[in-house]
Design a protein around this motif. Structure first.
Motif, PDB file in Angstrom:
ATOM      1  N   LEU A  55       2.453  19.094 -11.477  1.00  0.00           N
ATOM      2  CA  LEU A  55       1.978  18.701  -9.982  1.00  0.00           C
ATOM      3  C   LEU A  55       1.005  19.557  -9.462  1.00  0.00           C
ATOM      4  CD1 LEU A  55       2.720  16.461  -7.924  1.00  0.00           C
ATOM      5  CD2 LEU A  55       4.386  17.762  -7.020  1.00  0.00           C
ATOM      6  N   ASP A  56       1.164  20.832  -9.728  1.00  0.00           N
ATOM      7  CA  ASP A  56       0.288  21.825  -9.034  1.00  0.00           C
ATOM      8  C   ASP A  56      -1.376  21.886  -9.707  1.00  0.00           C
ATOM      9  OD1 ASP A  56       1.015  22.880 -11.382  1.00  0.00           O
ATOM     10  OD2 ASP A  56       1.277  24.920 -10.636  1.00  0.00           O
ATOM     11  N   ALA A  57      -1.445  21.125 -10.745  1.00  0.00           N
ATOM     12  CA  ALA A  57      -2.764  20.724 -11.303  1.00  0.00           C
ATOM     13  C   ALA A  57      -3.295  19.544 -11.288  1.00  0.00           C
ATOM     14  CB  ALA A  57      -2.581  21.494 -12.834  1.00  0.00           C
ATOM     15  N   VAL A  58      -2.883  18.578 -10.286  1.00  0.00           N
ATOM     16  CA  VAL A  58      -3.536  17.191 -10.107  1.00  0.00           C
ATOM     17  C   VAL A  58      -3.881  17.182  -8.984  1.00  0.00           C
ATOM     18  CG1 VAL A  58      -1.900  16.299 -11.988  1.00  0.00           C
ATOM     19  CG2 VAL A  58      -1.132  16.376  -9.415  1.00  0.00           C
ATOM     20  N   GLU A  59      -4.701  16.139  -8.701  1.00  0.00           N
ATOM     21  CA  GLU A  59      -5.369  15.787  -7.370  1.00  0.00           C
ATOM     22  C   GLU A  59      -5.473  14.268  -7.196  1.00  0.00           C
ATOM     23  OE1 GLU A  59     -10.087  16.114  -8.555  1.00  0.00           O
ATOM     24  OE2 GLU A  59      -9.124  17.827  -7.433  1.00  0.00           O
ATOM     25  N   PRO A  60      -5.541  13.944  -5.993  1.00  0.00           N
ATOM     26  CA  PRO A  60      -5.481  12.454  -5.566  1.00  0.00           C
ATOM     27  C   PRO A  60      -6.736  11.729  -6.132  1.00  0.00           C
ATOM     28  CG  PRO A  60      -4.881  13.757  -3.759  1.00  0.00           C
ATOM     29  CD  PRO A  60      -5.446  14.750  -4.768  1.00  0.00           C
ATOM     30  N   LYS A  61      -6.535  10.606  -6.721  1.00  0.00           N
ATOM     31  CA  LYS A  61      -7.609   9.755  -6.869  1.00  0.00           C
ATOM     32  C   LYS A  61      -7.440   8.427  -6.590  1.00  0.00           C
ATOM     33  CE  LYS A  61      -9.968   7.843 -11.099  1.00  0.00           C
ATOM     34  NZ  LYS A  61     -10.167   7.633 -12.550  1.00  0.00           N
ATOM     35  N   THR A  62      -8.643   7.996  -5.819  1.00  0.00           N
ATOM     36  CA  THR A  62      -8.593   6.587  -5.106  1.00  0.00           C
ATOM     37  C   THR A  62      -9.536   5.658  -5.583  1.00  0.00           C
ATOM     38  OG1 THR A  62      -9.879   7.339  -3.325  1.00  0.00           O
ATOM     39  CG2 THR A  62      -7.438   7.756  -3.244  1.00  0.00           C
ATOM     40  N   GLU A  63      -9.234   4.510  -5.397  1.00  0.00           N
ATOM     41  CA  GLU A  63     -10.249   3.347  -5.878  1.00  0.00           C
ATOM     42  C   GLU A  63      -9.687   1.999  -5.007  1.00  0.00           C
ATOM     43  OE1 GLU A  63     -11.480   0.784  -9.738  1.00  0.00           O
ATOM     44  OE2 GLU A  63     -10.048   2.122  -9.918  1.00  0.00           O
ATOM     45  N   VAL A  64     -10.837   1.628  -4.443  1.00  0.00           N
ATOM     46  CA  VAL A  64     -10.692   0.337  -3.327  1.00  0.00           C
ATOM     47  C   VAL A  64     -10.909  -0.769  -4.222  1.00  0.00           C
ATOM     48  CG1 VAL A  64     -11.819  -0.593  -1.212  1.00  0.00           C
ATOM     49  CG2 VAL A  64     -11.931   1.843  -1.563  1.00  0.00           C
ATOM     50  N   GLN A  65      -9.861  -1.733  -4.038  1.00  0.00           N
ATOM     51  CA  GLN A  65      -9.767  -2.929  -4.674  1.00  0.00           C
ATOM     52  C   GLN A  65     -10.619  -3.987  -3.671  1.00  0.00           C
ATOM     53  OE1 GLN A  65      -7.947  -2.865  -7.787  1.00  0.00           O
ATOM     54  NE2 GLN A  65      -8.064  -0.506  -7.039  1.00  0.00           N
ATOM     55  N   LYS A  66     -10.504  -4.935  -4.414  1.00  0.00           N
ATOM     56  CA  LYS A  66     -11.471  -6.374  -3.591  1.00  0.00           C
ATOM     57  C   LYS A  66     -10.529  -7.041  -2.831  1.00  0.00           C
ATOM     58  CE  LYS A  66     -15.177  -7.231  -7.030  1.00  0.00           C
ATOM     59  NZ  LYS A  66     -15.926  -8.247  -7.555  1.00  0.00           N
ATOM     60  N   GLU A  67      -9.247  -6.950  -3.013  1.00  0.00           N
ATOM     61  CA  GLU A  67      -8.069  -7.762  -2.220  1.00  0.00           C
ATOM     62  C   GLU A  67      -7.787  -7.293  -0.933  1.00  0.00           C
ATOM     63  OE1 GLU A  67      -7.693  -6.688  -5.420  1.00  0.00           O
ATOM     64  OE2 GLU A  67      -7.746  -8.525  -6.613  1.00  0.00           O
ATOM     65  N   ILE A  68      -7.702  -8.120   0.230  1.00  0.00           N
ATOM     66  CA  ILE A  68      -7.491  -7.599   1.500  1.00  0.00           C
ATOM     67  C   ILE A  68      -6.291  -8.624   1.767  1.00  0.00           C
ATOM     68  CG2 ILE A  68      -7.916  -8.019   3.887  1.00  0.00           C
ATOM     69  CD1 ILE A  68     -10.953  -7.628   3.432  1.00  0.00           C
ATOM     70  N   ILE A  69      -5.123  -7.777   2.247  1.00  0.00           N
ATOM     71  CA  ILE A  69      -3.841  -8.453   2.607  1.00  0.00           C
ATOM     72  C   ILE A  69      -3.963  -8.391   4.169  1.00  0.00           C
ATOM     73  CG2 ILE A  69      -1.372  -7.853   2.696  1.00  0.00           C
ATOM     74  CD1 ILE A  69      -1.583  -6.743  -0.031  1.00  0.00           C
ATOM     75  N   GLY A  70      -3.919  -9.396   4.886  1.00  0.00           N
ATOM     76  CA  GLY A  70      -4.013  -9.723   6.110  1.00  0.00           C
ATOM     77  C   GLY A  70      -2.824  -9.364   6.916  1.00  0.00           C
ATOM     78  N   GLY A  71      -2.566  -9.170   8.230  1.00  0.00           N
ATOM     79  CA  GLY A  71      -1.326  -9.256   8.982  1.00  0.00           C
ATOM     80  C   GLY A  71      -0.986  -7.636   9.100  1.00  0.00           C
ATOM     81  N   GLU A  72      -0.399  -7.341  10.344  1.00  0.00           N
ATOM     82  CA  GLU A  72      -0.104  -5.958  10.452  1.00  0.00           C
ATOM     83  C   GLU A  72       1.526  -5.825  10.287  1.00  0.00           C
ATOM     84  OE1 GLU A  72      -1.523  -4.771  14.321  1.00  0.00           O
ATOM     85  OE2 GLU A  72      -3.296  -5.587  14.257  1.00  0.00           O
ATOM     86  N   ASP A  73       2.160  -6.100   9.031  1.00  0.00           N
ATOM     87  CA  ASP A  73       3.376  -6.013   8.915  1.00  0.00           C
ATOM     88  C   ASP A  73       3.379  -5.816   7.334  1.00  0.00           C
ATOM     89  OD1 ASP A  73       2.870  -8.520   7.235  1.00  0.00           O
ATOM     90  OD2 ASP A  73       3.427  -9.538   9.512  1.00  0.00           O
ATOM     91  N   GLY A  74       4.527  -5.967   6.730  1.00  0.00           N
ATOM     92  CA  GLY A  74       4.961  -5.452   5.460  1.00  0.00           C
ATOM     93  C   GLY A  74       5.014  -6.896   4.533  1.00  0.00           C
ATOM     94  N   ARG A  75       4.514  -7.956   4.879  1.00  0.00           N
ATOM     95  CA  ARG A  75       4.786  -9.148   4.308  1.00  0.00           C
ATOM     96  C   ARG A  75       3.495  -9.387   3.369  1.00  0.00           C
ATOM     97  NH1 ARG A  75       7.430  -8.933   8.952  1.00  0.00           N
ATOM     98  NH2 ARG A  75       9.545 -10.220   9.027  1.00  0.00           N
ATOM     99  N   ILE A  76       3.774  -9.694   2.328  1.00  0.00           N
ATOM    100  CA  ILE A  76       2.527  -9.854   1.344  1.00  0.00           C
ATOM    101  C   ILE A  76       2.779 -11.273   0.773  1.00  0.00           C
ATOM    102  CG2 ILE A  76       1.507  -9.397  -0.972  1.00  0.00           C
ATOM    103  CD1 ILE A  76       3.098  -6.599  -0.458  1.00  0.00           C
ATOM    104  N   GLU A  77       1.658 -12.171   0.914  1.00  0.00           N
ATOM    105  CA  GLU A  77       1.637 -13.659   0.754  1.00  0.00           C
ATOM    106  C   GLU A  77       0.654 -13.896  -0.424  1.00  0.00           C
ATOM    107  OE1 GLU A  77       0.581 -15.625   4.162  1.00  0.00           O
ATOM    108  OE2 GLU A  77       2.739 -15.049   5.417  1.00  0.00           O
ATOM    109  N   LYS A  78       0.205 -12.982  -1.343  1.00  0.00           N
ATOM    110  CA  LYS A  78      -0.735 -13.121  -2.257  1.00  0.00           C
ATOM    111  C   LYS A  78       0.139 -12.201  -3.529  1.00  0.00           C
ATOM    112  CE  LYS A  78      -4.416 -12.099  -0.533  1.00  0.00           C
ATOM    113  NZ  LYS A  78      -5.918 -11.940  -0.142  1.00  0.00           N
ATOM    114  N   THR A  79      -0.705 -12.837  -4.713  1.00  0.00           N
ATOM    115  CA  THR A  79      -0.461 -11.731  -5.784  1.00  0.00           C
ATOM    116  C   THR A  79      -1.697 -11.179  -6.457  1.00  0.00           C
ATOM    117  OG1 THR A  79      -0.116 -13.686  -7.134  1.00  0.00           O
ATOM    118  CG2 THR A  79       1.791 -12.826  -6.343  1.00  0.00           C
ATOM    119  N   PHE A  80      -1.595 -10.312  -7.185  1.00  0.00           N
ATOM    120  CA  PHE A  80      -2.802  -9.671  -7.847  1.00  0.00           C
ATOM    121  C   PHE A  80      -2.475  -8.780  -8.730  1.00  0.00           C
ATOM    122  CE2 PHE A  80      -2.460  -7.530  -3.841  1.00  0.00           C
ATOM    123  CZ  PHE A  80      -2.394  -6.071  -4.247  1.00  0.00           C
TER     124      PHE A  80
END
Length: 296
Positions: A142-167
């Protein structure tokens, strides 16, 4: 709960521990809300003494504001900060929905509503711990790793925890949603930052995949012929901060996401190059581009 691939079921699973901590924190808030409401009713009926704290709580609820005890305890923040009581109650319902769905449904969510966590930094750290354990054969630590991020194409709308699509989701790491970008816009086709054209200062941001990459020196690996060492993600990308609230300070800084500041092709880079020779990633830094968990 099912064990993710590559993890030992006999060991504590980091994200499962995080889920338990979030449930305990939400239960603490629920107990405070329940006691406050019970005492308010009893004080109005005259069965207990009307204290100054109860008077203040009654006045704040009457004005559709959040009682201070529901958000702070001994000066420390114990819940989410919203200006209105209705927004706070909605946040309570949405947070309960996400945690309850994660706990009761088979399998983990395909994406997590980052805003709904009391400790989002702990969530991302637990995800990195799991990725590190999945690479135990490669001797990751853990002390020899760093975060890696990648932006996906999907957008999940709504300001809550409900997910109405799959990918499709990667086998390692976690996907998060519910963020907003301020100060710029995001091109989903070219996967890069671009100037904002909408009058709304906040734009919904696509799903982000968080994982980890090892920073330990590879003694056995040799670079491919004609190629040198791979450049780190931080060199040419804009290190975009992610804040819990629009009020930007270190207290509410969650993490940083690496976003492409320009097009991948050299021709497009020349066409969209900022003036005065400023590097693209510094151009977006000067514009104050950031990702926010909430708009208020």
């Amino acid at each position: 709960m099912p064990t993710p691939k590559g993890l030992d079921p006999n060991q504590n699973i980091p994200l499962n521990i995080f889920l338990r901590q979030e449930i305990e924190q939400l239960q603490t808030v629920l107990n405070i809300v329940r006691k406050t409401m019970t005492d308010m009713v009893a004080a109005i009926e005259g069965t207990i003494i009307m204290t100054a704290d109860l008077v203040n709580a009654i006045n704040m609820v009457f004005d559709f504001r959040v009682p201070e005890k529901w958000q702070f305890q001994a000066g420390a923040e114990i819940s989410w900060l919203t200006p209105s009581l209705s927004g706070w109650i909605k946040g309570l319902i949405d947070r309960h929905y996400q945690l309850n769905s994660w706990l009761t449904k088979q399998g983990r969510p395909i994406s997590y509503w980052l805003t709904g966590f009391y400790n989002p930094q702990g969530f991302l750290t637990a995800a990195m711990q799991e990725v590190t354990r999945q690479h135990s054969e490669q001797k990751w630590s853990l002390d020899a790793v760093e975060p890696k991020t990648e932006v996906q194409k999907e957008i999940i709308g709504g300001e809550d925890g409900r997910i109405e699509k799959t990918f499709n989701v990667p086998s390692e790491g976690v996907c998060v949603h519910g963020l907003y970008i301020e100060g710029a816009a995001w091109s989903r086709n070219e996967k890069k930052l671009e100037d904002q054209t909408s009058k709304d200062p906040f734009q919904a941001f696509p799903v982000i995949h968080f994982t980890a990459m090892s920073t330990a020196p590879q003694t056995d690996a040799r670079p491919a012929p004609g190629r040198g060492k791979a450049e780190p993600q931080t060199r040419n990308f804009y290190e975009c901060p992610v804040y819990k609230y629009p009020k930007r300070n270190d207290k509410y800084l969650i993490t940083k996401v690496f976003l492409r500041p320009d097009s991948a092709s050299n021709d497009k880079q020349k066409d969209a190059a900022p003036p005065n020779g400023i590097l693209p990633k510094y151009n977006w830094r000067l514009k104050g581009v950031a990702l926010l968990c909430t708009k208020e």
